[in-house]
Design a protein around this motif. Structure first.
Motif, PDB file in Angstrom:
ATOM      1  N   PHE A 104       0.816  -1.207   0.000  1.00  0.00           N
ATOM      2  CA  PHE A 104       0.000   0.000   0.000  1.00  0.00           C
ATOM      3  C   PHE A 104       0.855   1.265   0.000  1.00  0.00           C
ATOM      4  CE2 PHE A 104      -2.100   3.407   2.390  1.00  0.00           C
ATOM      5  CZ  PHE A 104      -3.265   3.561   1.652  1.00  0.00           C
ATOM      6  N   TRP A 105       2.029   1.196   0.623  1.00  0.00           N
ATOM      7  CA  TRP A 105       2.820   2.402   0.854  1.00  0.00           C
ATOM      8  C   TRP A 105       3.779   2.732  -0.291  1.00  0.00           C
ATOM      9  CZ3 TRP A 105       0.658   5.045   4.486  1.00  0.00           C
ATOM     10  CH2 TRP A 105       0.007   4.381   5.530  1.00  0.00           C
ATOM     11  N   THR A 106       3.904   1.877  -1.263  1.00  0.00           N
ATOM     12  CA  THR A 106       4.804   2.173  -2.371  1.00  0.00           C
ATOM     13  C   THR A 106       4.083   2.975  -3.443  1.00  0.00           C
ATOM     14  OG1 THR A 106       4.301   0.133  -3.552  1.00  0.00           O
ATOM     15  CG2 THR A 106       6.110   0.051  -1.956  1.00  0.00           C
ATOM     16  N   SER A 107       4.840   3.487  -4.398  1.00  0.00           N
ATOM     17  CA  SER A 107       4.274   4.358  -5.426  1.00  0.00           C
ATOM     18  C   SER A 107       3.797   3.605  -6.658  1.00  0.00           C
ATOM     19  CB  SER A 107       5.316   5.399  -5.847  1.00  0.00           C
ATOM     20  OG  SER A 107       6.483   4.759  -6.350  1.00  0.00           O
ATOM     21  N   GLY A 108       3.944   2.282  -6.681  1.00  0.00           N
ATOM     22  CA  GLY A 108       3.488   1.528  -7.841  1.00  0.00           C
ATOM     23  C   GLY A 108       4.147   0.177  -7.944  1.00  0.00           C
ATOM     24  N   PRO A 109       3.750  -0.609  -8.947  1.00  0.00           N
ATOM     25  CA  PRO A 109       4.248  -1.990  -9.076  1.00  0.00           C
ATOM     26  C   PRO A 109       5.754  -2.086  -9.314  1.00  0.00           C
ATOM     27  CG  PRO A 109       2.967  -1.349 -11.001  1.00  0.00           C
ATOM     28  CD  PRO A 109       2.749  -0.290  -9.971  1.00  0.00           C
ATOM     29  N   LYS A 110       6.326  -1.131 -10.029  1.00  0.00           N
ATOM     30  CA  LYS A 110       7.773  -1.147 -10.251  1.00  0.00           C
ATOM     31  C   LYS A 110       8.510  -1.003  -8.929  1.00  0.00           C
ATOM     32  CE  LYS A 110      11.424   1.065 -12.982  1.00  0.00           C
ATOM     33  NZ  LYS A 110      11.715   2.114 -14.012  1.00  0.00           N
ATOM     34  N   HIS A 111       8.036  -0.095  -8.102  1.00  0.00           N
ATOM     35  CA  HIS A 111       8.639   0.092  -6.780  1.00  0.00           C
ATOM     36  C   HIS A 111       8.418  -1.132  -5.896  1.00  0.00           C
ATOM     37  CE1 HIS A 111       9.376   3.057  -3.195  1.00  0.00           C
ATOM     38  NE2 HIS A 111      10.374   2.216  -3.390  1.00  0.00           N
ATOM     39  N   ASP A 112       7.276  -1.813  -6.081  1.00  0.00           N
ATOM     40  CA  ASP A 112       7.022  -3.048  -5.332  1.00  0.00           C
ATOM     41  C   ASP A 112       8.114  -4.081  -5.611  1.00  0.00           C
ATOM     42  OD1 ASP A 112       4.712  -2.024  -4.235  1.00  0.00           O
ATOM     43  OD2 ASP A 112       3.393  -2.958  -5.709  1.00  0.00           O
TER      44      ASP A 112
END
Length: 205
Positions: free
Chosen positions: A169-177
């Motif tokens: 939830f706290w990341t900025s998107g799937p790449k950051h995940d």
């Protein structure tokens, strides 16, 4: 890609067929009236969808019996607690449930790299395969269209047939995940600048 306004197209088709067969009905159903009835049943089915059908893309679907169907496909259409694939072969429309489908491949209009969609969980959804090292790692996301070098929503990593959920939830998107996953796995504080392209991340997996 085809427009998702499939219901209007089918409704117009049914109306035309009923206009053709309304006059001079016989005791036996004509081919046109049978087609009209089948299409009407499909419209009734579409009306039970939780939302408008997803967009259609050209490709092919392999059924569990090994047969291959060609045409345009709309993936992961929600109906009640299930998902179905809609198929347009240019003449008729049909829908298929998970139990009938092995996988779906959508053609990429911008390259020769077609995109595979597979069932990887018990939720009935087809997941888009975005990377496969052909050894032990496969990456999926939740988009319903051919891969365009951009990740969408939730990303799932299959490592030696074990699924790893990366959504946070706290990341900025799937790449950051994915970067967060690599940080935790390798115990290294990777930065976004360490990865110039999405393929740079995939290679680290």
């Amino acid at each position: 890609m085809k427009s998702s306004k499939i219901t209007q197209r089918i409704a117009a088709f049914v109306l035309l067929l009923f206009m053709i067969t309304a006059n001079g009905q016989t005791k036996h159903k004509s081919n046109s009236s049978v087609i009209a009835l089948e299409t009407l049943n499909l419209i009734t089915f579409l009306s039970t969808l939780n939302d408008y059908p997803n967009d259609f893309y050209q490709g092919e679907m392999t059924l569990n019996d090994g047969s291959i169907i060609i045409g345009y496909f709309s993936l992961n259409n929600s109906i009640a607690d299930n998902y179905v694939v809609l198929h347009d072969d240019g003449e008729t429309y049909n829908y298929y449930c998970k139990d009938e489908i092995n996988d779906v491949m959508l053609y990429n209009p911008n390259s020769d790299a077609n995109t595979m969609f597979n069932f990887i969980k018990d939720d009935g959804k087809l997941y888009r395969k975005v990377f496969d090292n052909n050894i032990d790692v496969i990456v999926y996301d939740t988009a319903n269209y051919p891969f365009d070098n951009k990740l969408v929503n939730e990303v799932i990593i299959d490592v030696n047939n074990q699924l790893i959920e990366t959504w946070n939830f706290w990341t900025s998107g799937p790449k950051h995940d994915l970067i967060k996953y690599l940080r935790e796995r390798d115990d290294v504080r990777y930065k976004r600048s360490d990865f110039k392209t999405l393929n740079d991340i995939f290679r680290r997996l």
